[in-house]
Design a protein around this motif. Structure first.
Motif, mmCIF file in Angstrom:
data_model
loop_
_atom_site.group_PDB
_atom_site.id
_atom_site.type_symbol
_atom_site.label_atom_id
_atom_site.label_comp_id
_atom_site.label_asym_id
_atom_site.label_seq_id
_atom_site.Cartn_x
_atom_site.Cartn_y
_atom_site.Cartn_z
ATOM 1 N N ASP A 1 -76.932 -1.973 36.776
ATOM 2 C CA ASP A 1 -75.962 -1.822 35.683
ATOM 3 C C ASP A 1 -74.877 -0.796 36.011
ATOM 4 O OD1 ASP A 1 -77.202 -3.695 34.081
ATOM 5 O OD2 ASP A 1 -78.491 -2.239 33.089
ATOM 6 N N ASN A 2 -75.241 0.241 36.753
ATOM 7 C CA ASN A 2 -74.253 1.264 37.119
ATOM 8 C C ASN A 2 -73.156 0.685 38.004
ATOM 9 O OD1 ASN A 2 -73.267 4.041 37.298
ATOM 10 N ND2 ASN A 2 -73.946 3.945 39.418
ATOM 11 N N ASP A 3 -73.548 -0.181 38.947
ATOM 12 C CA ASP A 3 -72.564 -0.818 39.832
ATOM 13 C C ASP A 3 -71.699 -1.815 39.060
ATOM 14 O OD1 ASP A 3 -73.428 0.487 42.238
ATOM 15 O OD2 ASP A 3 -75.172 -0.832 42.243
ATOM 16 N N ILE A 4 -72.311 -2.508 38.106
ATOM 17 C CA ILE A 4 -71.546 -3.445 37.282
ATOM 18 C C ILE A 4 -70.539 -2.677 36.430
ATOM 19 C CG2 ILE A 4 -71.673 -5.225 35.493
ATOM 20 C CD1 ILE A 4 -74.527 -5.829 36.454
ATOM 21 N N SER B 1 -74.522 -3.885 26.452
ATOM 22 C CA SER B 1 -74.861 -2.540 25.954
ATOM 23 C C SER B 1 -75.500 -1.694 27.050
ATOM 24 C CB SER B 1 -75.795 -2.638 24.748
ATOM 25 O OG SER B 1 -77.099 -3.052 25.130
ATOM 26 N N ASP B 2 -76.354 -2.327 27.879
ATOM 27 C CA ASP B 2 -76.974 -1.593 28.997
ATOM 28 C C ASP B 2 -75.919 -1.142 29.997
ATOM 29 O OD1 ASP B 2 -79.500 -1.950 27.940
ATOM 30 O OD2 ASP B 2 -79.904 -3.773 29.076
ATOM 31 N N ILE B 3 -74.919 -1.978 30.227
ATOM 32 C CA ILE B 3 -73.846 -1.655 31.176
ATOM 33 C C ILE B 3 -72.946 -0.557 30.610
ATOM 34 C CG2 ILE B 3 -71.793 -2.571 32.333
ATOM 35 C CD1 ILE B 3 -73.318 -5.328 32.296
ATOM 36 N N PHE B 4 -72.662 -0.638 29.312
ATOM 37 C CA PHE B 4 -71.765 0.331 28.675
ATOM 38 C C PHE B 4 -72.299 1.767 28.723
ATOM 39 C CE2 PHE B 4 -68.495 -1.846 25.697
ATOM 40 C CZ PHE B 4 -68.097 -2.656 26.739
ATOM 41 N N THR B 5 -73.608 1.935 28.785
ATOM 42 C CA THR B 5 -74.176 3.290 28.823
ATOM 43 C C THR B 5 -73.818 4.027 30.108
ATOM 44 O OG1 THR B 5 -76.276 2.451 29.731
ATOM 45 C CG2 THR B 5 -76.119 2.679 27.338
ATOM 46 N N TYR B 6 -73.346 3.281 31.129
ATOM 47 C CA TYR B 6 -72.979 3.904 32.406
ATOM 48 C C TYR B 6 -71.471 4.158 32.527
ATOM 49 C CZ TYR B 6 -77.688 3.010 34.160
ATOM 50 O OH TYR B 6 -79.053 3.017 34.346
ATOM 51 N N LEU B 7 -70.696 3.758 31.525
ATOM 52 C CA LEU B 7 -69.243 3.941 31.580
ATOM 53 C C LEU B 7 -68.861 5.376 31.224
ATOM 54 C CD1 LEU B 7 -68.119 0.639 29.828
ATOM 55 C CD2 LEU B 7 -67.813 1.193 32.244
ATOM 56 N N ASP B 8 -67.857 5.915 31.913
ATOM 57 C CA ASP B 8 -67.392 7.279 31.625
ATOM 58 C C ASP B 8 -66.528 7.319 30.363
ATOM 59 O OD1 ASP B 8 -68.688 8.433 33.792
ATOM 60 O OD2 ASP B 8 -67.035 7.977 35.153
ATOM 61 N N ASN B 9 -65.576 6.395 30.252
ATOM 62 C CA ASN B 9 -64.680 6.352 29.091
ATOM 63 C C ASN B 9 -64.970 5.098 28.278
ATOM 64 O OD1 ASN B 9 -63.199 8.731 29.923
ATOM 65 N ND2 ASN B 9 -62.284 7.435 31.495
#
Length: 473
Positions: free
Chosen positions: A47-50, A75-83
């Protein structure tokens, strides 16, 4: 032979070369393949790479991406976004609320806190009542309380369950909560009783009483405890999660290992800011005025102390006029004293985080730091005596006895100031800790100025006594 060597080198390069997952994901998404194929391929990535790839996509590509994946996957992917707020703003309110709803409550709060108040309230109103309740619970705690960092993603079972009932309950809850490595045991009133490792539950025989595999002495923290007070306890236990209880010992949530890492990182950032003489950690988005407010209070205090140091230097005006050469080496003394004080301060702050350390250990620690300061000062003082003496003879054409008198004064000043700076860097934070003042925020700027005062007084005092008063240079 050469071909074999080249083959080995190529193989080695292939083994150690890192794949660019972000570009691979972008290539898959931009390909002409069918949506099911694209989804299947992208799901192989973390998810972090996505999330990294998502930041590189155009709005049109992201729109397509949101259509391919489910709200839970997004939602799992969004938790790794900075902004993440920028991406939430791209979505309509219903879609954004559905994604936030699928997040753990603590992650959902982090996202909501980044949004404008009007947008935040709009999305909260669209959330399910159960999610709203979890968010309200976590937000009810102050930012410095551990309850504000807890997660409601955990699995619990009743203590009077059988092994079979416990397994069935875990399987049912696992659909909504993926934090199942540790299972928490409660009574009918929600009072925390203990914990069970999933492995122990899986291998337990069906007729084994549940009580036999429950750890009733499992570590726990209370939601109203301050983060700074229990951070060491959290770090000491190598558990995947630790339960968070209310004042009646009811289970409210858990602090996961990921939460602990984030908390420690934030605490380190705050301590670093405090050591730099700031009231709190700075960030990229703050205004100039906010940045000024964080830094100005200690700068004003240090201005007053700096004026006092300048006054002390002014008292040695005759020394400077009579022997202007020694001014060249003032910065050497000040820098070394400051460096030693900062080193002792850093070590002392770390030691003071251990609340179990007693008075005897503290005294032993102080004497150890002073001995270290003395030993380092002795070595650097001797080196300065010879090196500066030679420099004055060769570079400044000073008489040998004059050169070594001056370098001797510098060497002794280094020894004394480094020893005293080690002492100051240790006892000042201990003093502030004893009177319940944060030693990190109070000690850093103060020690720097105090060490300047000690170094200046030692250096010019010795120069006056040895070089002018005693030898009349």
């Amino acid at each position: 032979m050469r071909k074999e060597q080249e083959n080995i080198e190529r193989t080695t390069d292939a083994v150690f070369s890192k794949r660019d997952f972000k570009q691979e994901i972008l290539s898959i998404l931009r390909s002409k393949e069918s949506i099911p194929v694209i989804k299947e391929k992208i799901q192989d990535y973390h998810d972090n790479d996505i999330a990294s790839a998502l930041e590189e996509m155009s709005k049109e590509e992201r729109r397509r991406f949101y259509q391919i994946f489910s709200d839970e996957e997004i939602s799992d992917i969004f938790t790794y976004l900075d902004n993440v707020e920028d991406f939430i703003e791209e979505l309509d309110a219903e879609k954004a609320a559905d994604i936030i709803e699928k997040m753990d409550a603590d992650d959902a709060i982090d996202v909501l806190e980044e949004l404008e108040e009007e947008k935040r309230e709009e999305l909260i109103q669209l959330l399910e009542e159960g999610v709203k309740e979890e968010i309200r619970l976590i937000r009810s705690y102050e930012e410095e309380e551990i309850g504000s960092q807890m997660s409601t993603n955990y699995v619990s079972i009743l203590k009077n369950s059988t092994i079979k009932q416990a397994m069935r309950s875990v399987v049912e809850q696992a659909a909504e909560n993926d934090n199942i490595t540790t299972i928490y045991v409660i009574d009918a009133d929600g009072i925390f009783y203990g914990a069970i490792e999933l492995r122990d539950l899986v291998i337990a025989r069906e007729k084994t009483p549940l009580e036999e595999i429950i750890s009733t002495s499992y570590p726990r923290v209370y939601a109203s405890e301050s983060i700074s007070d229990c951070i060491e306890q959290l770090k000491d236990y190598s558990e995947d999660s630790i339960p968070v209880l209310d004042e009646k010992n009811r289970l409210l949530g858990v602090i996961t290992s990921e939460d602990i890492v984030e908390v420690v990182d934030e605490e380190l950032g705050e301590d670093y800011a405090k050591l730099a003489g700031m009231t709190e950690e700075s960030d990229l988005n703050e205004t100039v005025w906010d940045g000024m407010k964080k830094r100005l209070p200690w700068l004003l205090a240090l201005l007053a102390l700096g004026l006092f140091v300048s006054t002390v230097v002014g008292a040695f005006e005759r020394v400077i006029q009579g022997l202007a050469l020694i001014v060249c080496f003032q910065s050497l003394i000040l820098d070394m004293a400051g460096n030693v004080g900062t080193q002792s301060l850093a070590v002392t702050i770390r030691v003071l985080m251990d609340e179990k350390i007693g008075g005897r250990e503290k005294c032993r620690f102080v004497f150890r730091e002073v001995r270290i300061g003395f030993s380092n000062g002795l070595i650097l003082g001797i080196l300065s005596f010879f090196l500066i003496g030679l420099y004055l003879i060769v570079g400044k054409q000073q008489l040998v006895w004059v050169a070594f008198l001056i370098s001797g004064c510098i060497g002794v000043s280094l020894l004394v100031s480094m020893m005293i700076s080690s002492l100051m860097g240790t006892i000042i934070p201990m003093f502030f800790h004893a009177i319940k003042v944060d030693p990190a925020v109070a000690s850093g700027p103060l020690i720097t100025t105090v060490n300047d005062l000690v170094a200046v007084t030692t250096y010019y005092g010795l120069a006056w006594f040895l070089l002018i008063h005693l030898f009349g240079i």
